[in-house]
Design a protein around this motif. Sequence first.
Motif, PDB file in Angstrom:
ATOM      1  N   THR A  32       0.844  -1.185   0.000  1.00 53.76           N
ATOM      2  CA  THR A  32       0.000   0.000   0.000  1.00 53.76           C
ATOM      3  C   THR A  32       0.883   1.239   0.000  1.00 53.76           C
ATOM      4  O   THR A  32       2.082   1.167   0.223  1.00 53.76           O
ATOM      5  N   TYR A  33       0.289   2.372  -0.271  1.00 58.34           N
ATOM      6  CA  TYR A  33       0.941   3.671  -0.232  1.00 58.34           C
ATOM      7  C   TYR A  33       2.176   3.647  -1.138  1.00 58.34           C
ATOM      8  O   TYR A  33       2.159   3.089  -2.224  1.00 58.34           O
ATOM      9  N   THR A  42       4.499  -1.446  11.989  1.00 58.58           N
ATOM     10  CA  THR A  42       4.202  -0.348  11.079  1.00 58.58           C
ATOM     11  C   THR A  42       5.271   0.726  11.155  1.00 58.58           C
ATOM     12  O   THR A  42       6.123   0.714  12.045  1.00 58.58           O
ATOM     13  N   CYS A  88       1.452  -2.622   8.636  1.00 58.25           N
ATOM     14  CA  CYS A  88       1.248  -1.227   8.275  1.00 58.25           C
ATOM     15  C   CYS A  88      -0.233  -0.880   8.040  1.00 58.25           C
ATOM     16  O   CYS A  88      -1.082  -1.223   8.839  1.00 58.25           O
ATOM     17  N   TRP A  89      -0.516  -0.219   6.926  1.00 59.34           N
ATOM     18  CA  TRP A  89      -1.880   0.259   6.701  1.00 59.34           C
ATOM     19  C   TRP A  89      -2.846  -0.836   6.291  1.00 59.34           C
ATOM     20  O   TRP A  89      -4.038  -0.583   6.156  1.00 59.34           O
ATOM     21  N   GLU A  90      -2.381  -2.057   6.097  1.00 54.48           N
ATOM     22  CA  GLU A  90      -3.321  -3.161   5.891  1.00 54.48           C
ATOM     23  C   GLU A  90      -4.224  -3.299   7.115  1.00 54.48           C
ATOM     24  O   GLU A  90      -5.322  -3.826   7.020  1.00 54.48           O
ATOM     25  N   ASN A  91      -3.753  -2.820   8.270  1.00 54.90           N
ATOM     26  CA  ASN A  91      -4.550  -2.871   9.492  1.00 54.90           C
ATOM     27  C   ASN A  91      -5.783  -1.974   9.422  1.00 54.90           C
ATOM     28  O   ASN A  91      -6.679  -2.093  10.238  1.00 54.90           O
ATOM     29  N   ARG A  92      -5.824  -1.089   8.466  1.00 59.10           N
ATOM     30  CA  ARG A  92      -6.992  -0.221   8.274  1.00 59.10           C
ATOM     31  C   ARG A  92      -8.024  -0.851   7.342  1.00 59.10           C
ATOM     32  O   ARG A  92      -9.031  -0.230   7.031  1.00 59.10           O
ATOM     33  N   THR A 134      -6.465   3.356  16.245  1.00 61.72           N
ATOM     34  CA  THR A 134      -6.695   2.237  15.330  1.00 61.72           C
ATOM     35  C   THR A 134      -6.404   0.914  16.015  1.00 61.72           C
ATOM     36  O   THR A 134      -7.184  -0.035  15.930  1.00 61.72           O
ATOM     37  N   TRP A 171      -2.819   6.202  15.170  1.00 68.10           N
ATOM     38  CA  TRP A 171      -2.457   4.787  15.193  1.00 68.10           C
ATOM     39  C   TRP A 171      -2.886   4.108  16.487  1.00 68.10           C
ATOM     40  O   TRP A 171      -3.372   2.975  16.468  1.00 68.10           O
ATOM     41  N   ASP A 193       3.871   3.833  10.905  1.00 65.68           N
ATOM     42  CA  ASP A 193       2.914   4.903  11.194  1.00 65.68           C
ATOM     43  C   ASP A 193       3.026   5.314  12.656  1.00 65.68           C
ATOM     44  O   ASP A 193       2.604   4.602  13.554  1.00 65.68           O
TER      45      ASP A 193
END
Length: 196
Positions: free
Chosen positions: A3-4, A57, A33-37, A67, A64, A59
């Motif tokens: 991602t990103y 992550t 990382c942002w896969e957790n979103r 999240t 965070w 982040d």
Amino acid sequence: MPTYSERLVWGFGDCSTTQVYDTPNGKLGSVICWENRMPLLRTSMYAKGIEIYCAPTADSGNTWVSTMTHVAIEGGCYVLSPIQFCRRKDYPSPPKYLYSPSEEFVNYDSDSIIWAGGSIIISLHGEVLAGPNYEGEGLFTADLDVRGEIPKAKFKFDVVGHYSRGDMLNLTANNRPLVPVIFTSSPCKSKDKDGE
């Protein structure tokens, strides 16, 4: 799945590598990382029975912790989120570019923080057990009562069990490796009666 800006370097992944492992300490898995979103990816991890959810992550933003707290409560699992902390001096001599949006050339210092850290451990009830650590490199631990607390949490709220609303919603997760070429039939040579 990258991602990103990671998409500039890494290619596509698939769900065959998002596994949950049964360990002596509990069922352990990781989403980075942002896969957790991504709610559907998290749901597939919950359905695999994850009890210790690792979320490494880069982040270090204020959202965070929120999240990770949400993931812990939603999944009824402990969340361990290691986040990198590093200073400019941890890298080779500086070229004429910045490592992060928070760094400025005018304030360049070998001790300037590139990644602020924020590693944290959160209980399945949303309680912060350790961290967040923004002070520097560090090591911290927490006691996780996997066998005692997780069944209680699942009894109250099981996102892929009795609270899943299977009457309205379902998720189909493809956990097969994705390959670039799939053969739907095998080429075969037709043979005559004599085998030629």
